[in-house]
Scaffold this motif. Structure first.
Motif, PDB file in Angstrom:
ATOM      1  N   UNK A  12       0.836  -1.199   0.000  1.00 50.76           N
ATOM      2  CA  UNK A  12       0.000   0.000   0.000  1.00 50.76           C
ATOM      3  C   UNK A  12       0.868   1.245   0.000  1.00 50.76           C
ATOM      4  N   UNK A  13       0.285   2.292  -0.531  1.00 49.94           N
ATOM      5  CA  UNK A  13       0.902   3.619  -0.585  1.00 49.94           C
ATOM      6  C   UNK A  13      -0.084   4.581   0.051  1.00 49.94           C
ATOM      7  N   UNK A  67      -7.145  21.990   4.489  1.00 45.49           N
ATOM      8  CA  UNK A  67      -8.028  20.844   4.722  1.00 45.49           C
ATOM      9  C   UNK A  67      -7.496  19.715   3.859  1.00 45.49           C
ATOM     10  N   UNK A  68      -7.330  18.542   4.446  1.00 43.88           N
ATOM     11  CA  UNK A  68      -6.756  17.400   3.760  1.00 43.88           C
ATOM     12  C   UNK A  68      -7.641  16.172   3.940  1.00 43.88           C
ATOM     13  N   UNK A  69      -7.323  15.147   3.158  1.00 38.62           N
ATOM     14  CA  UNK A  69      -7.820  13.801   3.413  1.00 38.62           C
ATOM     15  C   UNK A  69      -6.691  12.831   3.071  1.00 38.62           C
ATOM     16  N   UNK A  70      -6.789  11.624   3.603  1.00 40.02           N
ATOM     17  CA  UNK A  70      -5.784  10.600   3.368  1.00 40.02           C
ATOM     18  C   UNK A  70      -6.298   9.655   2.288  1.00 40.02           C
ATOM     19  N   UNK A  71      -5.429   9.316   1.345  1.00 37.32           N
ATOM     20  CA  UNK A  71      -5.771   8.347   0.312  1.00 37.32           C
ATOM     21  C   UNK A  71      -4.821   7.162   0.447  1.00 37.32           C
ATOM     22  N   UNK A  72      -5.395   5.976   0.514  1.00 41.45           N
ATOM     23  CA  UNK A  72      -4.620   4.738   0.598  1.00 41.45           C
ATOM     24  C   UNK A  72      -4.806   3.996  -0.721  1.00 41.45           C
ATOM     25  N   UNK A  73      -3.706   3.632  -1.353  1.00 36.05           N
ATOM     26  CA  UNK A  73      -3.735   2.981  -2.656  1.00 36.05           C
ATOM     27  C   UNK A  73      -3.099   1.599  -2.524  1.00 36.05           C
ATOM     28  N   UNK A  74      -3.790   0.587  -3.015  1.00 35.67           N
ATOM     29  CA  UNK A  74      -3.232  -0.756  -3.059  1.00 35.67           C
ATOM     30  C   UNK A  74      -2.488  -0.918  -4.377  1.00 35.67           C
ATOM     31  N   UNK A  75      -1.218  -1.278  -4.287  1.00 40.93           N
ATOM     32  CA  UNK A  75      -0.389  -1.478  -5.469  1.00 40.93           C
ATOM     33  C   UNK A  75      -0.158  -2.983  -5.623  1.00 40.93           C
ATOM     34  N   UNK A  76      -0.604  -3.536  -6.758  1.00 39.57           N
ATOM     35  CA  UNK A  76      -0.453  -4.969  -7.014  1.00 39.57           C
ATOM     36  C   UNK A  76       1.009  -5.311  -7.286  1.00 39.57           C
ATOM     37  N   UNK A  77       1.302  -6.599  -7.293  1.00 41.72           N
ATOM     38  CA  UNK A  77       2.678  -7.067  -7.481  1.00 41.72           C
ATOM     39  C   UNK A  77       3.260  -6.629  -8.823  1.00 41.72           C
ATOM     40  N   UNK A  78       2.412  -6.467  -9.849  1.00 44.33           N
ATOM     41  CA  UNK A  78       2.911  -6.049 -11.162  1.00 44.33           C
ATOM     42  C   UNK A  78       3.059  -4.535 -11.297  1.00 44.33           C
ATOM     43  N   UNK A  79       2.802  -3.772 -10.223  1.00 44.57           N
ATOM     44  CA  UNK A  79       2.974  -2.322 -10.227  1.00 44.57           C
ATOM     45  C   UNK A  79       1.732  -1.539 -10.588  1.00 44.57           C
ATOM     46  N   UNK A  83      -6.695  -0.960  -6.036  1.00 41.45           N
ATOM     47  CA  UNK A  83      -7.831  -0.290  -5.402  1.00 41.45           C
ATOM     48  C   UNK A  83      -7.321   0.887  -4.582  1.00 41.45           C
ATOM     49  N   UNK A  84      -8.262   1.735  -4.144  1.00 40.78           N
ATOM     50  CA  UNK A  84      -7.889   2.845  -3.279  1.00 40.78           C
ATOM     51  C   UNK A  84      -9.078   3.219  -2.409  1.00 40.78           C
ATOM     52  N   UNK A  85      -8.796   3.960  -1.363  1.00 45.31           N
ATOM     53  CA  UNK A  85      -9.844   4.445  -0.475  1.00 45.31           C
ATOM     54  C   UNK A  85      -9.428   5.767   0.128  1.00 45.31           C
ATOM     55  N   UNK A  86     -10.413   6.576   0.517  1.00 43.73           N
ATOM     56  CA  UNK A  86     -10.163   7.904   1.074  1.00 43.73           C
ATOM     57  C   UNK A  86     -10.685   7.979   2.499  1.00 43.73           C
ATOM     58  N   UNK A  87     -10.063   8.832   3.294  1.00 46.96           N
ATOM     59  CA  UNK A  87     -10.522   9.083   4.654  1.00 46.96           C
ATOM     60  C   UNK A  87     -11.487  10.263   4.661  1.00 46.96           C
ATOM     61  N   UNK A  88     -11.938  10.626   5.823  1.00 46.65           N
ATOM     62  CA  UNK A  88     -12.725  11.850   5.974  1.00 46.65           C
ATOM     63  C   UNK A  88     -11.762  13.033   5.979  1.00 46.65           C
ATOM     64  N   UNK A  89     -12.290  14.233   5.889  1.00 47.21           N
ATOM     65  CA  UNK A  89     -11.467  15.440   5.842  1.00 47.21           C
ATOM     66  C   UNK A  89     -11.001  15.825   7.243  1.00 47.21           C
ATOM     67  N   UNK A  90      -9.809  16.415   7.296  1.00 51.84           N
ATOM     68  CA  UNK A  90      -9.272  16.923   8.558  1.00 51.84           C
ATOM     69  C   UNK A  90      -8.496  18.201   8.282  1.00 51.84           C
TER      70      UNK A  90
END
Length: 130
Positions: A12-13, A67-79, A83-90
């Motif tokens: 993940x990134x 104001x920001x949010x966090x984004x988490x990105x799933x990086x597969x083995x082939x690069x 998938x990705x997901x976002x947090x709430x704003x802070x």
């Protein structure tokens, strides 16, 4: 807490992204559907982490107030991005803790350079006349 199963070979990134109010009229923060071209998420916090577990991150001193949010990105083995997901704003609010006397000394020293240049120019000009 959302549940999601990830591939065991994925990593993940995690990125910190500007909120929508902070990208209006700012083309350098433009949102793009292509993750690698998305300028809204300019702060890469961490990369190549295991997708299992919980992570804590402290915002650095150089992050501007916004104001920001966090984004988490799933990086597969082939690069590729799986998938990705976002947090709430802070909010991030920077605290100005520079003492006023230090600001005054900085201003005085900043003015000293141009004044020295002017003095050198006047002395040089006077010496050339003589």
């Amino acid at each position: 807490k959302p549940e999601y199963s990830v591939n065991e070979t994925s990593t993940i990134r995690i990125q910190m992204c500007y909120g929508p109010d902070n990208i209006v009229d700012r083309p350098w923060r433009k949102y793009n559907n292509i993750i690698s071209d998305n300028k809204q998420c300019s702060f890469d916090l961490v990369a190549n982490l295991s997708p299992e577990g919980e992570y804590t991150y402290l915002v650095t001193e150089n992050a501007p107030s916004s104001v920001y949010f966090i984004e988490v990105i799933e990086v597969c083995a082939d690069g590729t991005y799986c998938s990705f997901g976002n947090s709430t704003y802070f909010n991030v609010n920077q605290i100005e803790d520079t003492p006023s006397w230090l600001m005054g000394v900085t201003g005085a020293l900043a003015a000293l350079g141009p004044l020295s240049l002017l003095g050198f120019f006047l002395v040089e000009h006077k010496l050339k006349k003589n």
